[in-house]
Design a protein around this motif. Sequence first.
Motif, PDB file in Angstrom:
ATOM      1  N   ALA A 103     -11.897 -10.568   5.610  1.00 57.04           N
ATOM      2  CA  ALA A 103     -12.554 -10.438   6.911  1.00 57.04           C
ATOM      3  C   ALA A 103     -12.719 -11.839   7.481  1.00 57.04           C
ATOM      4  N   THR A 104     -13.061 -11.907   8.755  1.00 59.00           N
ATOM      5  CA  THR A 104     -13.242 -13.208   9.399  1.00 59.00           C
ATOM      6  C   THR A 104     -14.706 -13.382   9.802  1.00 59.00           C
ATOM      7  N   GLU A 105     -15.049 -14.626  10.094  1.00 63.10           N
ATOM      8  CA  GLU A 105     -16.400 -14.899  10.600  1.00 63.10           C
ATOM      9  C   GLU A 105     -16.635 -14.144  11.908  1.00 63.10           C
ATOM     10  N   MET A 106     -15.554 -13.938  12.649  1.00 65.87           N
ATOM     11  CA  MET A 106     -15.678 -13.191  13.894  1.00 65.87           C
ATOM     12  C   MET A 106     -16.121 -11.746  13.625  1.00 65.87           C
ATOM     13  N   ASP A 107     -15.639 -11.145  12.530  1.00 64.69           N
ATOM     14  CA  ASP A 107     -16.062  -9.795  12.150  1.00 64.69           C
ATOM     15  C   ASP A 107     -17.563  -9.762  11.864  1.00 64.69           C
ATOM     16  N   VAL A 108     -18.040 -10.777  11.164  1.00 65.79           N
ATOM     17  CA  VAL A 108     -19.467 -10.872  10.845  1.00 65.79           C
ATOM     18  C   VAL A 108     -20.272 -11.029  12.132  1.00 65.79           C
ATOM     19  N   ASP A 109     -19.830 -11.949  12.988  1.00 66.27           N
ATOM     20  CA  ASP A 109     -20.542 -12.189  14.246  1.00 66.27           C
ATOM     21  C   ASP A 109     -20.558 -10.948  15.132  1.00 66.27           C
ATOM     22  N   ALA A 110     -19.434 -10.241  15.192  1.00 66.99           N
ATOM     23  CA  ALA A 110     -19.358  -9.025  16.015  1.00 66.99           C
ATOM     24  C   ALA A 110     -20.341  -7.976  15.516  1.00 66.99           C
ATOM     25  N   HIS A 111     -20.443  -7.846  14.188  1.00 67.74           N
ATOM     26  CA  HIS A 111     -21.385  -6.873  13.643  1.00 67.74           C
ATOM     27  C   HIS A 111     -22.826  -7.289  13.926  1.00 67.74           C
ATOM     28  N   LYS A 112     -23.104  -8.590  13.868  1.00 64.83           N
ATOM     29  CA  LYS A 112     -24.454  -9.075  14.173  1.00 64.83           C
ATOM     30  C   LYS A 112     -24.817  -8.802  15.635  1.00 64.83           C
ATOM     31  N   VAL A 113     -23.853  -8.933  16.532  1.00 63.94           N
ATOM     32  CA  VAL A 113     -24.098  -8.614  17.944  1.00 63.94           C
ATOM     33  C   VAL A 113     -24.402  -7.130  18.096  1.00 63.94           C
ATOM     34  N   ASP A 114     -23.620  -6.282  17.411  1.00 63.14           N
ATOM     35  CA  ASP A 114     -23.888  -4.838  17.450  1.00 63.14           C
ATOM     36  C   ASP A 114     -25.294  -4.529  16.942  1.00 63.14           C
ATOM     37  N   MET A 115     -25.703  -5.214  15.870  1.00 63.51           N
ATOM     38  CA  MET A 115     -27.050  -5.011  15.329  1.00 63.51           C
ATOM     39  C   MET A 115     -28.108  -5.401  16.356  1.00 63.51           C
ATOM     40  N   LYS A 116     -27.860  -6.491  17.049  1.00 62.93           N
ATOM     41  CA  LYS A 116     -28.826  -6.960  18.044  1.00 62.93           C
ATOM     42  C   LYS A 116     -28.983  -5.916  19.151  1.00 62.93           C
ATOM     43  N   PHE A 117     -27.866  -5.368  19.630  1.00 63.93           N
ATOM     44  CA  PHE A 117     -27.946  -4.343  20.673  1.00 63.93           C
ATOM     45  C   PHE A 117     -28.710  -3.122  20.190  1.00 63.93           C
ATOM     46  N   ARG A 118     -28.527  -2.749  18.943  1.00 65.09           N
ATOM     47  CA  ARG A 118     -29.168  -1.533  18.443  1.00 65.09           C
ATOM     48  C   ARG A 118     -30.620  -1.744  18.066  1.00 65.09           C
ATOM     49  N   PHE A 119     -30.934  -2.869  17.415  1.00 65.84           N
ATOM     50  CA  PHE A 119     -32.269  -3.024  16.844  1.00 65.84           C
ATOM     51  C   PHE A 119     -33.167  -4.003  17.581  1.00 65.84           C
ATOM     52  N   GLU A 120     -32.618  -4.858  18.432  1.00 65.41           N
ATOM     53  CA  GLU A 120     -33.447  -5.802  19.178  1.00 65.41           C
ATOM     54  C   GLU A 120     -33.855  -5.234  20.537  1.00 65.41           C
ATOM     55  N   VAL A 121     -32.938  -4.547  21.195  1.00 66.97           N
ATOM     56  CA  VAL A 121     -33.254  -3.932  22.483  1.00 66.97           C
ATOM     57  C   VAL A 121     -34.235  -2.791  22.223  1.00 66.97           C
ATOM     58  N   LEU A 122     -35.311  -2.743  23.010  1.00 66.97           N
ATOM     59  CA  LEU A 122     -36.310  -1.697  22.825  1.00 66.97           C
ATOM     60  C   LEU A 122     -35.733  -0.348  23.251  1.00 66.97           C
ATOM     61  N   PRO A 123     -35.989   0.706  22.471  1.00 67.03           N
ATOM     62  CA  PRO A 123     -35.417   2.025  22.755  1.00 67.03           C
ATOM     63  C   PRO A 123     -35.766   2.560  24.146  1.00 67.03           C
ATOM     64  N   GLN A 124     -34.746   3.075  24.820  1.00 67.46           N
ATOM     65  CA  GLN A 124     -34.879   3.659  26.144  1.00 67.46           C
ATOM     66  C   GLN A 124     -33.888   4.810  26.251  1.00 67.46           C
ATOM     67  N   CYS A 125     -34.271   5.867  26.945  1.00 61.50           N
ATOM     68  CA  CYS A 125     -33.403   7.026  27.099  1.00 61.50           C
ATOM     69  C   CYS A 125     -33.608   7.672  28.460  1.00 61.50           C
ATOM     70  N   VAL A 126     -32.634   8.475  28.854  1.00 60.87           N
ATOM     71  CA  VAL A 126     -32.785   9.366  29.995  1.00 60.87           C
ATOM     72  C   VAL A 126     -33.171  10.724  29.435  1.00 60.87           C
ATOM     73  N   VAL A 127     -34.235  11.295  29.987  1.00 63.89           N
ATOM     74  CA  VAL A 127     -34.740  12.593  29.546  1.00 63.89           C
ATOM     75  C   VAL A 127     -34.577  13.566  30.699  1.00 63.89           C
ATOM     76  N   SER A 128     -33.939  14.694  30.446  1.00 61.41           N
ATOM     77  CA  SER A 128     -33.804  15.734  31.463  1.00 61.41           C
ATOM     78  C   SER A 128     -34.691  16.907  31.086  1.00 61.41           C
ATOM     79  N   MET A 129     -35.523  17.322  32.031  1.00 61.56           N
ATOM     80  CA  MET A 129     -36.338  18.528  31.864  1.00 61.56           C
ATOM     81  C   MET A 129     -36.122  19.360  33.116  1.00 61.56           C
ATOM     82  N   GLY A 130     -35.441  20.474  32.926  1.00 58.69           N
ATOM     83  CA  GLY A 130     -35.079  21.277  34.078  1.00 58.69           C
ATOM     84  C   GLY A 130     -34.118  20.494  34.956  1.00 58.69           C
ATOM     85  N   ALA A 131     -34.401  20.454  36.248  1.00 58.91           N
ATOM     86  CA  ALA A 131     -33.524  19.767  37.194  1.00 58.91           C
ATOM     87  C   ALA A 131     -33.910  18.306  37.386  1.00 58.91           C
ATOM     88  N   MET A 132     -34.961  17.854  36.737  1.00 60.53           N
ATOM     89  CA  MET A 132     -35.438  16.479  36.940  1.00 60.53           C
ATOM     90  C   MET A 132     -35.010  15.574  35.788  1.00 60.53           C
TER      91      MET A 132
END
Length: 144
Positions: free
Chosen positions: A65-94
């Motif tokens: 593997a390359t250092e780039m593979d490690v760095d890419a995975h660390k970026v993915d981790m940051k997006f998943r675990f550093e960004v605070l969870p947010q979602c779109v919620v649909s209830m009925g038509a809203m």
Amino acid sequence: METIGYLKESGDRFEFHYDKLGLVIRGNYPEWVLAAASEIIQDTARLESQSRVEELSALVEFGEATEMDVDAHKVDMKFRFEVLPQCVVSMGAMDYRWASEEARRKVSAEFDGHALRRLHDMSLTRNNSFLQNEEGVEMSDGTA
């Protein structure tokens, strides 16, 4: 679309099943069960992701593997675990925006103490007609 987990009522309790982990959570209320599932799935995913960084780092030493593979995975981790969870919620038509409690504290004015914020602002009208009485419509209930 593939079902990866499901919540069901079983007698007087609720069960959440997440087959990927062989996870079954049982509790008296659906919100308890889903809260437990969320925490367990997050903790497991974080451990798996950290293990993947260690695995990739070892593979770098062996030239697999390359250092780039490690760095890419660390970026993915940051997006998943550093960004605070947010979602779109649909209830009925809203549709609503949901953000984790920690995120809502950071933007408290936007959520005003609520877990959800409506995505569509129905007060935005072309002629400022929101909550205006219609002409000719009697608004009294007949009591004086």
